[in-house]
Design a protein around this motif. Structure first.
Motif, short mmCIF file in Angstrom:
data_model
loop_
_atom_site.label_atom_id
_atom_site.label_comp_id
_atom_site.label_asym_id
_atom_site.label_seq_id
_atom_site.Cartn_x
_atom_site.Cartn_y
_atom_site.Cartn_z
N SER A 184 0.81 -1.22 0.00
CA SER A 184 0.00 0.00 0.00
C SER A 184 0.84 1.27 0.00
O SER A 184 0.36 2.32 -0.39
N GLY A 185 2.12 1.21 0.38
CA GLY A 185 2.97 2.39 0.35
C GLY A 185 3.86 2.46 -0.88
O GLY A 185 4.71 3.34 -0.99
N VAL A 186 3.66 1.56 -1.82
CA VAL A 186 4.51 1.49 -3.01
C VAL A 186 3.68 1.94 -4.21
O VAL A 186 2.58 1.46 -4.43
N SER A 187 4.22 2.87 -4.99
CA SER A 187 3.46 3.39 -6.13
C SER A 187 4.15 3.10 -7.45
O SER A 187 4.36 3.98 -8.27
N GLN A 188 4.53 1.85 -7.65
CA GLN A 188 5.15 1.42 -8.90
C GLN A 188 4.93 -0.08 -9.04
O GLN A 188 4.59 -0.76 -8.07
N PRO A 189 5.13 -0.63 -10.24
CA PRO A 189 5.03 -2.07 -10.39
C PRO A 189 6.08 -2.78 -9.51
O PRO A 189 7.16 -2.24 -9.28
N VAL A 190 5.72 -3.98 -9.05
CA VAL A 190 6.60 -4.73 -8.16
C VAL A 190 6.80 -6.13 -8.74
O VAL A 190 5.84 -6.85 -8.99
N GLY A 231 -2.40 1.41 -8.00
CA GLY A 231 -2.97 2.39 -7.08
C GLY A 231 -4.45 2.19 -6.83
O GLY A 231 -5.15 3.11 -6.44
N SER A 232 -4.95 0.98 -7.05
CA SER A 232 -6.38 0.71 -6.89
C SER A 232 -6.76 0.40 -5.45
O SER A 232 -7.92 0.46 -5.08
N GLY A 233 -5.79 0.01 -4.62
CA GLY A 233 -6.06 -0.32 -3.23
C GLY A 233 -6.73 -1.67 -3.04
O GLY A 233 -7.16 -1.99 -1.94
N HIS A 234 -6.83 -2.48 -4.08
CA HIS A 234 -7.50 -3.77 -3.97
C HIS A 234 -6.63 -4.79 -3.24
O HIS A 234 -5.41 -4.71 -3.25
N GLU A 235 -7.31 -5.74 -2.62
CA GLU A 235 -6.62 -6.85 -1.98
C GLU A 235 -6.81 -8.10 -2.83
O GLU A 235 -7.86 -8.31 -3.42
N TYR A 236 -5.77 -8.91 -2.87
CA TYR A 236 -5.78 -10.15 -3.64
C TYR A 236 -5.32 -11.29 -2.74
O TYR A 236 -4.55 -11.09 -1.81
N ARG A 237 -5.81 -12.47 -3.03
CA ARG A 237 -5.32 -13.68 -2.36
C ARG A 237 -4.54 -14.47 -3.40
O ARG A 237 -4.92 -14.51 -4.56
N PHE A 238 -3.45 -15.07 -2.96
CA PHE A 238 -2.72 -15.93 -3.89
C PHE A 238 -2.39 -17.24 -3.21
O PHE A 238 -2.32 -17.33 -1.99
N ALA A 239 -2.25 -18.25 -4.02
CA ALA A 239 -1.89 -19.57 -3.53
C ALA A 239 -0.68 -20.04 -4.32
O ALA A 239 -0.68 -19.98 -5.55
N LEU A 240 0.34 -20.47 -3.61
CA LEU A 240 1.52 -21.03 -4.24
C LEU A 240 1.35 -22.55 -4.28
O LEU A 240 1.09 -23.17 -3.25
N PHE A 241 1.48 -23.12 -5.45
CA PHE A 241 1.31 -24.56 -5.62
C PHE A 241 2.70 -25.20 -5.70
O PHE A 241 3.45 -24.96 -6.64
N LEU A 242 3.03 -25.99 -4.69
CA LEU A 242 4.37 -26.54 -4.55
C LEU A 242 4.35 -28.05 -4.74
O LEU A 242 3.48 -28.74 -4.22
N LEU A 243 5.34 -28.54 -5.47
CA LEU A 243 5.40 -29.95 -5.83
C LEU A 243 6.38 -30.72 -4.97
O LEU A 243 7.40 -30.20 -4.55
N ASP A 244 6.06 -31.99 -4.77
CA ASP A 244 6.95 -32.93 -4.11
C ASP A 244 8.07 -33.29 -5.09
O ASP A 244 7.81 -33.53 -6.27
N SER A 245 9.30 -33.34 -4.62
CA SER A 245 10.42 -33.61 -5.52
C SER A 245 10.50 -35.07 -5.95
O SER A 245 11.16 -35.40 -6.93
#
Length: 154
Positions: A55-61, A124-138
């Protein structure tokens, strides 16, 4: 003497390195933490609100997730299969989809499949997103851990 920039360099991106430490598998798992590798203060490591607070960053990340587990996990070889992202109001992703109308671009996976890069346009939309990391067994390459923190955009 000045140093010429590489033609493909993106000087306007903030690069945020985020460690992901999974202590126990599960789909989903709550037994993981995020690590603020660069000490930026933008990563909320644990608790109910773990995730990225931009929220304090005003550029692509450009967010680079790095696995720091002892379980031998890795990301799928294709970046589109390693992360699902949706608007926070709709719950948590159960598949590696990108239902954000172009807000996020899954850029790549490292050769050792321990790092995943995702570009957040952060307009700069202030929206919240949820993300899920999908991790594989080696061993057998099946999904054994899904971590589901959130991203709060500027």
């Amino acid at each position: 003497m000045s140093i010429a920039m590489r033609p493909e360099a993106r000087p306007y991106w903030l690069i945020l390195n985020v460690g992901v430490k999974v202590n126990g598998p599960g789909v989903p798992t709550s037994d993981f933490e995020l690590i603020d590798t660069d000490g930026t203060g933008l990563v909320i490591p644990d608790g109910d609100h773990k995730g990225l607070k931009l929220s304090g960053v005003s550029q692509p990340v450009l967010v680079v997730f790095t696995l720091e587990d002892n379980l031998g996990l890795h990301f799928p070889p294709e970046p589109d299969d390693g992360i699902g992202i949706i608007r926070a109001a709709t719950g948590c992703p159960t598949t590696a989809s990108n239902a954000t109308a172009g807000m996020f671009d899954r850029k790549g996976v490292s050769k050792d499949q321990r790092r995943l890069a995702v570009l957040d346009q952060n307009p700069g939309s202030g929206h919240e997103y949820r993300f899920a990391l999908f991790l594989l067994d080696s061993v057998n390459g099946t999904v054994v851990a899904v971590c589901d923190p959130k991203i709060i955009n500027n």
